[in-house]
Design a protein around this motif. Structure first.
Motif, mmCIF file in Angstrom:
data_model
loop_
_atom_site.group_PDB
_atom_site.id
_atom_site.type_symbol
_atom_site.label_atom_id
_atom_site.label_comp_id
_atom_site.label_asym_id
_atom_site.label_seq_id
_atom_site.Cartn_x
_atom_site.Cartn_y
_atom_site.Cartn_z
ATOM 1 N N LYS A 102 22.443 8.360 39.482
ATOM 2 C CA LYS A 102 21.708 8.565 38.234
ATOM 3 C C LYS A 102 20.562 9.543 38.428
ATOM 4 C CE LYS A 102 19.147 6.073 34.648
ATOM 5 N NZ LYS A 102 18.668 4.734 34.180
ATOM 6 N N THR A 103 19.855 9.415 39.558
ATOM 7 C CA THR A 103 18.743 10.320 39.844
ATOM 8 C C THR A 103 19.244 11.734 40.105
ATOM 9 O OG1 THR A 103 17.422 8.509 40.767
ATOM 10 C CG2 THR A 103 16.786 10.754 41.384
ATOM 11 N N VAL A 104 20.344 11.853 40.829
ATOM 12 C CA VAL A 104 20.921 13.179 41.092
ATOM 13 C C VAL A 104 21.315 13.843 39.777
ATOM 14 C CG1 VAL A 104 22.908 14.394 42.076
ATOM 15 C CG2 VAL A 104 21.714 12.646 43.414
ATOM 16 N N ASN A 105 21.934 13.083 38.880
ATOM 17 C CA ASN A 105 22.324 13.646 37.587
ATOM 18 C C ASN A 105 21.106 14.084 36.778
ATOM 19 O OD1 ASN A 105 25.105 13.385 37.957
ATOM 20 N ND2 ASN A 105 25.145 11.286 37.167
ATOM 21 N N ALA A 106 20.012 13.347 36.909
ATOM 22 C CA ALA A 106 18.794 13.730 36.205
ATOM 23 C C ALA A 106 18.253 15.052 36.749
ATOM 24 C CB ALA A 106 17.735 12.634 36.345
#
Length: 218
Positions: free
Chosen positions: A184-188
């Motif tokens: 999720k953080t990588v996608n952000a």
């Protein structure tokens, strides 16, 4: 500098950190006073004992080692920092020096190169590879490709890490594993990169990243 030289070693990979500690202490003049695997652990270690030199990785769990370099420079300006990282020096060396580091060496370098980098920084000089030194000098005296570099330079250090890994063919799950982040953080971060670069789709971002990595390495 009299007596043993005290080191702070900051790396979130225990196996590599242990090997680096063993390499450092193969020199009787060197002593590792503290080890840390994260930015908070490093700051706690600094409160207990100020080292003579800090060896810092860029990827520290969900934080960036360059933030630690900046804090170290602010709180202990006389303590030099040497970045030892898996990330391409062509991308991060200049950023590391700008953050306040005194040198940059890649993890895959031979032990002799790492020891030479340490000795260079302890002597008060800046250590980068000859290839990076040439690039930095060329950049100082040439405006070539400045317009192409500006969009990427708008990225934060962590966003640049994500862009580089995308360009190397990694997917979100693989990037999350490499950087010790959630998917999720990588996608952000990926969404932030798209916004800053004016890119709309994931496919366009991947093409841009691949072309950027290729042109940078050519």
């Amino acid at each position: 500098m009299s007596g043993q030289i005290k080191f702070l070693v900051v790396d979130d990979h225990p196996v590599f950190r242990q090997g680096l500690v063993a390499l450092i202490e193969s020199n009787r003049q060197y002593r590792v006073g503290a080890e840390a695997g994260s930015l908070p652990e490093a700051l706690t270690a600094l409160e207990k004992e100020v080292p003579d030199i800090a060896l810092i990785d860029i990827s520290l769990l969900q934080q960036n080692g360059l933030d630690l370099v900046k804090q170290l420079k602010a709180s202990h300006p006389d303590v030099p920092a040497l970045i030892i990282s898996m990330h391409d020096e062509a991308v991060y060396a200049a950023r590391a020096l700008k953050a306040g580091a005194r040198g940059y060496v890649m993890k895959q370098e031979a032990a002799s190169v790492m020891l030479d980098a340490i000795q260079t920084v302890l002597a008060g000089r800046i250590y980068v590879s000859s290839a990076i030194r040439d690039r930095l000098l060329e950049r100082m005296f040439s405006q070539r490709d400045e317009s192409e570099m500006l969009p990427v330079e708008r990225l934060s250090d962590r966003e640049l890490e994500v862009l580089e890994l995308i360009g190397q063919g990694y997917g979100a799950t693989e990037i999350a594993r490499v950087l010790t982040l959630s998917v999720k953080t990588v996608n952000a971060y990926r969404d932030h990169v798209k916004e800053k670069l004016g890119i709309e789709s994931a496919g366009e971002l991947r093409r841009f990243a691949v072309n950027w990595v290729r042109s940078r390495d050519s």
